[in-house]
Design a protein around this motif. Structure first.
Motif, PDB file in Angstrom:
ATOM      1  N   ILE A  83      23.433 -24.052  31.617  1.00  0.00           N
ATOM      2  CA  ILE A  83      22.969 -23.487  30.534  1.00  0.00           C
ATOM      3  C   ILE A  83      21.581 -23.231  30.685  1.00  0.00           C
ATOM      4  O   ILE A  83      21.083 -21.935  29.970  1.00  0.00           O
ATOM      5  CB  ILE A  83      23.433 -24.455  29.083  1.00  0.00           C
ATOM      6  CG1 ILE A  83      24.917 -24.400  28.858  1.00  0.00           C
ATOM      7  CG2 ILE A  83      22.460 -23.652  27.941  1.00  0.00           C
ATOM      8  CD1 ILE A  83      25.644 -23.057  28.770  1.00  0.00           C
ATOM      9  N   ALA A  84      20.719 -24.016  31.305  1.00  0.00           N
ATOM     10  CA  ALA A  84      19.321 -23.849  31.226  1.00  0.00           C
ATOM     11  C   ALA A  84      19.048 -22.526  32.332  1.00  0.00           C
ATOM     12  O   ALA A  84      18.090 -21.891  32.182  1.00  0.00           O
ATOM     13  CB  ALA A  84      18.770 -25.125  32.121  1.00  0.00           C
ATOM     14  N   LEU A  85      19.955 -22.508  33.273  1.00  0.00           N
ATOM     15  CA  LEU A  85      19.982 -21.338  34.181  1.00  0.00           C
ATOM     16  C   LEU A  85      20.308 -20.054  33.309  1.00  0.00           C
ATOM     17  O   LEU A  85      19.478 -18.976  33.686  1.00  0.00           O
ATOM     18  CB  LEU A  85      20.896 -21.422  35.208  1.00  0.00           C
ATOM     19  CG  LEU A  85      20.871 -20.131  36.451  1.00  0.00           C
ATOM     20  CD1 LEU A  85      19.347 -19.984  36.989  1.00  0.00           C
ATOM     21  CD2 LEU A  85      21.963 -20.176  37.362  1.00  0.00           C
ATOM     22  N   LEU A  86      21.287 -19.951  32.298  1.00  0.00           N
ATOM     23  CA  LEU A  86      21.389 -18.840  31.459  1.00  0.00           C
ATOM     24  C   LEU A  86      20.281 -18.628  30.610  1.00  0.00           C
ATOM     25  O   LEU A  86      20.009 -17.430  30.286  1.00  0.00           O
ATOM     26  CB  LEU A  86      22.789 -19.067  30.834  1.00  0.00           C
ATOM     27  CG  LEU A  86      24.171 -19.088  31.835  1.00  0.00           C
ATOM     28  CD1 LEU A  86      25.407 -19.318  30.897  1.00  0.00           C
ATOM     29  CD2 LEU A  86      24.358 -17.754  32.537  1.00  0.00           C
ATOM     30  N   VAL A  87      19.651 -19.557  29.918  1.00  0.00           N
ATOM     31  CA  VAL A  87      18.668 -19.353  29.239  1.00  0.00           C
ATOM     32  C   VAL A  87      17.440 -18.702  29.891  1.00  0.00           C
ATOM     33  O   VAL A  87      16.906 -17.585  29.382  1.00  0.00           O
ATOM     34  CB  VAL A  87      18.328 -20.746  28.359  1.00  0.00           C
ATOM     35  CG1 VAL A  87      16.805 -20.555  27.731  1.00  0.00           C
ATOM     36  CG2 VAL A  87      19.104 -21.255  27.681  1.00  0.00           C
ATOM     37  N   LEU A  88      17.417 -19.186  31.026  1.00  0.00           N
ATOM     38  CA  LEU A  88      16.077 -18.314  31.811  1.00  0.00           C
ATOM     39  C   LEU A  88      16.625 -17.158  32.168  1.00  0.00           C
ATOM     40  O   LEU A  88      15.746 -16.142  31.999  1.00  0.00           O
ATOM     41  CB  LEU A  88      15.981 -19.263  33.200  1.00  0.00           C
ATOM     42  CG  LEU A  88      14.835 -18.700  34.213  1.00  0.00           C
ATOM     43  CD1 LEU A  88      13.413 -18.452  33.547  1.00  0.00           C
ATOM     44  CD2 LEU A  88      14.970 -19.397  35.565  1.00  0.00           C
ATOM     45  N   PHE A  89      17.665 -16.720  32.462  1.00  0.00           N
ATOM     46  CA  PHE A  89      18.506 -15.507  32.948  1.00  0.00           C
ATOM     47  C   PHE A  89      18.082 -14.599  31.681  1.00  0.00           C
ATOM     48  O   PHE A  89      17.549 -13.488  31.804  1.00  0.00           O
ATOM     49  CB  PHE A  89      19.827 -15.471  33.089  1.00  0.00           C
ATOM     50  CG  PHE A  89      20.290 -14.962  34.277  1.00  0.00           C
ATOM     51  CD1 PHE A  89      19.833 -15.158  35.613  1.00  0.00           C
ATOM     52  CD2 PHE A  89      20.893 -13.945  34.269  1.00  0.00           C
ATOM     53  CE1 PHE A  89      20.226 -14.342  36.887  1.00  0.00           C
ATOM     54  CE2 PHE A  89      21.527 -12.840  35.319  1.00  0.00           C
ATOM     55  CZ  PHE A  89      20.950 -13.216  36.356  1.00  0.00           C
ATOM     56  N   ASN A  90      18.468 -15.003  30.645  1.00  0.00           N
ATOM     57  CA  ASN A  90      18.351 -14.337  29.295  1.00  0.00           C
ATOM     58  C   ASN A  90      16.981 -13.721  28.921  1.00  0.00           C
ATOM     59  O   ASN A  90      16.718 -12.852  28.358  1.00  0.00           O
ATOM     60  CB  ASN A  90      19.030 -14.743  28.090  1.00  0.00           C
ATOM     61  CG  ASN A  90      19.409 -13.825  27.089  1.00  0.00           C
ATOM     62  OD1 ASN A  90      19.734 -12.706  27.256  1.00  0.00           O
ATOM     63  ND2 ASN A  90      19.480 -14.310  25.890  1.00  0.00           N
ATOM     64  N   ALA A  91      15.805 -14.815  29.235  1.00  0.00           N
ATOM     65  CA  ALA A  91      14.482 -14.674  28.766  1.00  0.00           C
ATOM     66  C   ALA A  91      14.095 -13.523  29.887  1.00  0.00           C
ATOM     67  O   ALA A  91      13.238 -12.570  29.206  1.00  0.00           O
ATOM     68  CB  ALA A  91      13.795 -15.760  29.003  1.00  0.00           C
ATOM     69  N   ILE A  92      14.402 -13.540  31.005  1.00  0.00           N
ATOM     70  CA  ILE A  92      13.827 -12.419  32.294  1.00  0.00           C
ATOM     71  C   ILE A  92      14.652 -11.214  31.559  1.00  0.00           C
ATOM     72  O   ILE A  92      13.596 -10.061  31.846  1.00  0.00           O
ATOM     73  CB  ILE A  92      14.316 -12.792  33.515  1.00  0.00           C
ATOM     74  CG1 ILE A  92      13.444 -14.293  33.885  1.00  0.00           C
ATOM     75  CG2 ILE A  92      14.034 -11.666  34.298  1.00  0.00           C
ATOM     76  CD1 ILE A  92      14.221 -14.625  35.237  1.00  0.00           C
ATOM     77  N   VAL A  93      15.777 -11.274  31.366  1.00  0.00           N
ATOM     78  CA  VAL A  93      16.476  -9.667  30.898  1.00  0.00           C
ATOM     79  C   VAL A  93      15.723  -9.306  29.842  1.00  0.00           C
ATOM     80  O   VAL A  93      15.588  -8.086  29.517  1.00  0.00           O
ATOM     81  CB  VAL A  93      18.189 -10.059  30.462  1.00  0.00           C
ATOM     82  CG1 VAL A  93      18.732  -8.856  29.905  1.00  0.00           C
ATOM     83  CG2 VAL A  93      18.636 -10.229  31.949  1.00  0.00           C
ATOM     84  N   THR A  94      15.445 -10.148  28.811  1.00  0.00           N
ATOM     85  CA  THR A  94      14.817  -9.490  27.451  1.00  0.00           C
ATOM     86  C   THR A  94      13.363  -9.153  27.704  1.00  0.00           C
ATOM     87  O   THR A  94      13.025  -8.100  27.221  1.00  0.00           O
ATOM     88  CB  THR A  94      15.025 -10.560  26.327  1.00  0.00           C
ATOM     89  OG1 THR A  94      16.247 -11.124  26.183  1.00  0.00           O
ATOM     90  CG2 THR A  94      14.639 -10.125  25.065  1.00  0.00           C
ATOM     91  N   MET A  95      12.686  -9.829  28.568  1.00  0.00           N
ATOM     92  CA  MET A  95      11.242  -9.357  28.767  1.00  0.00           C
ATOM     93  C   MET A  95      11.376  -8.087  29.378  1.00  0.00           C
ATOM     94  O   MET A  95      10.704  -7.376  29.242  1.00  0.00           O
ATOM     95  CB  MET A  95      10.847 -10.562  29.707  1.00  0.00           C
ATOM     96  CG  MET A  95       9.140 -10.417  29.836  1.00  0.00           C
ATOM     97  SD  MET A  95       8.482 -11.632  30.964  1.00  0.00           S
ATOM     98  CE  MET A  95       9.125 -10.972  32.787  1.00  0.00           C
ATOM     99  N   LYS A  96      12.169  -7.803  30.636  1.00  0.00           N
ATOM    100  CA  LYS A  96      12.281  -6.737  31.059  1.00  0.00           C
ATOM    101  C   LYS A  96      12.586  -5.293  29.950  1.00  0.00           C
ATOM    102  O   LYS A  96      12.080  -4.429  30.098  1.00  0.00           O
ATOM    103  CB  LYS A  96      13.035  -6.546  32.187  1.00  0.00           C
ATOM    104  CG  LYS A  96      12.903  -7.458  33.467  1.00  0.00           C
ATOM    105  CD  LYS A  96      11.728  -6.875  34.147  1.00  0.00           C
ATOM    106  CE  LYS A  96      11.292  -7.531  35.437  1.00  0.00           C
ATOM    107  NZ  LYS A  96      10.447  -6.999  36.123  1.00  0.00           N
TER     108      LYS A  96
END
Length: 546
Positions: free
Chosen positions: A282-295
């Protein structure tokens, strides 16, 4: 004859008609560029296109979930050949829609032109649409009809317009046409992994997105901006538009040959993800979603850079490349979300899903906050990227030089700017309309939970049919609100600033408050998560009754 007999099923006939309308309206993006050159209102031209895109979204709310009827039947009977024939029929009708779009190209250019004038006059897309509801206004739409024609363009001569990006447009259209249909077929082949399969439709579509956002759109935008600024003949935009429309037609016919390879790619990816332990991180998915939203949040930075450089179409095209990166990331992220649910259902651990998904939503809040903090940096990156496009002539070449040049990397690092409000104060909100700022918060909150709410509903309500496909319902509502309430005002403010009818400070104020609204929207999505899942269940029941 076998294919014609399929149309005796009115369900399939309705889906085919909707597919042709979706294809037709998707192709109208070509008319955007010609209208932009005619009116000198680039951002507003793309905003008018979003109205047509809304209609395709409305259609998709029923079109793709409705295909669940045939998927369920194929699962029960094991007749996959019949399902494949039905999908091919839908692709064929998409080709019909693209042909009609070509015939109506002069009409759509006129509709765009009138729509831009109306938006500029009334300063609100909502007001424009409300006025269109009155029967007296329908005559204006009818009088927009024009004879089919190619604007005097010969299909045998390009007259100085580059040809390579036009070829890529053909293949991108073919791949885009079959993405979701290929995923639907795989969901019937492997019902135990149907959530993963459906959400992997983006894997095929991301190939098309690469062609569109990296090669086709940037070149088309560069030609549009150069024509507006008198750096190349305006006729080049007409030539480009006609050839792009012809490429759309060829692409939808080519889609018949791309369907089965698309099925194979999605099937291999589905089986690879099934049971993969990465889905539990889940930590990886949280990071993934953070990057996607920032972009994704950098769209407001693109607006500022567009005004600074007076290159609106190019700025939009470069933003689309950044958005492409987020789309590719989402094509990995969304199927993993589906795989989490598939795995949880198999293990009987459904109660853990809500907590995991709320952490993932929290990642979106982190990403939105980072996008706000790094806004000055992204403005500078966009500004230099736009100038680079002018210098190198294509986005792939610009990216190649940037990736393999030490000097280019030094320039990218030099774009770093300290976080700031760019001189904007809280009281400056009075400079711009406030309704669309509230609308932006609502749009972001809905869009953040689209896939999550649909996949959660598919596990929480296992008797509901086609729930995963109904993620389009939630995202469709967000797109509709974005296209009617938010985008028209941002485009209007941008174009007015480029035309020096507004100061640059208004665009900065708009960007800062939109970025802040993105953060608030992701926080609101925590509240809307469960109601959205219940709404999707309700829509599923309604579809079942229909």
């Amino acid at each position: 004859m076998a294919y014609l007999s399929l149309l005796q099923d009115w369900h399939l006939l309705l889906i085919c008609i909707i597919a042709s309308i979706v294809s037709l309206l998707t192709c109208t993006t070509v008319a955007t560029r010609m209208a932009a050159v005619t009116t000198r209102r680039v951002a507003m031209a793309f905003t008018i296109y979003n109205i047509f895109f809304i209609i395709t979204r409305f259609a998709n709310l029923f079109y793709l979930p409705y295909m669940g009827i045939f998927v369920d039947k194929a699962e029960r009977t094991g007749n996959m050949e019949l399902l494949l024939m039905q999908l091919r029929m839908v692709v064929a009708w998409a080709a019909v829609g693209s042909i009609v779009a070509w015939l109506l190209l002069p009409t759509f250019v006129e509709i765009y032109r009138r729509g831009i004038a109306s938006l500029e006059r009334h300063q609100s897309m909502v007001k424009v649409l409300i006025r269109l509801l009155h029967p007296s206004r329908w005559l204006h739409v009818v009088t927009s009809l024009r004879r089919p024609g190619n604007f005097g363009v010969s299909l045998l001569r390009l007259e100085g317009v580059p040809w390579k990006f036009l070829v890529f447009n053909v293949f991108a259209t073919a791949v885009w046409t079959v993405g979701a249909l290929a995923a639907i077929y795989v969901s019937a082949l492997h019902p135990e992994c149907k959530r993963t399969a459906v959400l992997l439709s983006g894997l095929v579509n991301s190939v098309a997105a690469i062609f569109f956002s990296l090669i086709v759109d940037p070149k088309a935008s560069l030609i549009t901006d150069q024509a507006i600024n008198g750096e190349r003949p305006e006729r080049h935009v007409s030539i480009m538009s006609v050839f792009l429309m012809a490429g759309n037609v060829l692409g939808t016919f080519l889609a018949q040959f791309v369907l089965l390879p698309g099925v194979k790619v999605i099937e291999l990816a589905t089986l690879a993800l099934s049971g993969n332990e990465i889905v539990g991180n889940i930590a990886l998915l949280v990071l993934f979603n953070a990057i996607v939203t920032m972009k994704a949040s950098t769209t407001v930075s693109a607006r500022i850079a567009a005004v600074l450089t007076r290159r609106v179409a190019t700025a939009i095209a470069i933003y689309n490349f950044f958005f492409l990166i987020t789309r590719i990331a989402q094509q990995i992220y969304a199927p993993i979300i589906g795989s989490i649910v598939d795995t949880a259902v198999k293990r009987g651990a459904i109660t853990l899903i809500e907590a995991q998904f709320r952490w993932i939503i929290g990642g979106a809040t982190i990403g939105a906050l980072l996008g706000w903090i790094f806004m000055p940096t992204f403005v500078e990156i966009y500004r230099k990227a736009i100038n680079g496009m002018e210098r190198f002539g294509s986005l792939p070449r610009l990216l190649y030089v940037t990736c393999f040049s030490f000097q280019a990397w030094k320039k990218v690092i030099a774009c770093l700017r300290p976080p700031s409000m760019m001189g904007v104060r809280l009281s400056d909100v009075r400079q711009i309309p406030r309704n669309f700022l509230v609308g932006n918060i609502i749009v972001i909150s809905i869009h953040t939970i689209g896939v999550l709410a649909a996949t959660y509903a598919s596990a929480a309500y296992p008797d509901a049919r086609g729930v995963t496909l109904l993620s389009a319902v939630v995202n469709g509502i967000a797109t509709i609100l974005l296209s009617i309430v938010v985008d028209p005002i941002t485009a209007l403010i941008t174009d007015e600033a480029v035309a020096e009818k507004r100061p640059l400070s208004h665009v900065k104020t708009m960007a800062v408050f939109l970025a802040a609204g993105t953060v608030l929207g992701t926080l609101l999505s925590q509240v809307l998560f469960l109601p959205a899942a219940d709404f999707i269940k309700f829509c599923s029941g309604l579809m079942g009754k229909l």
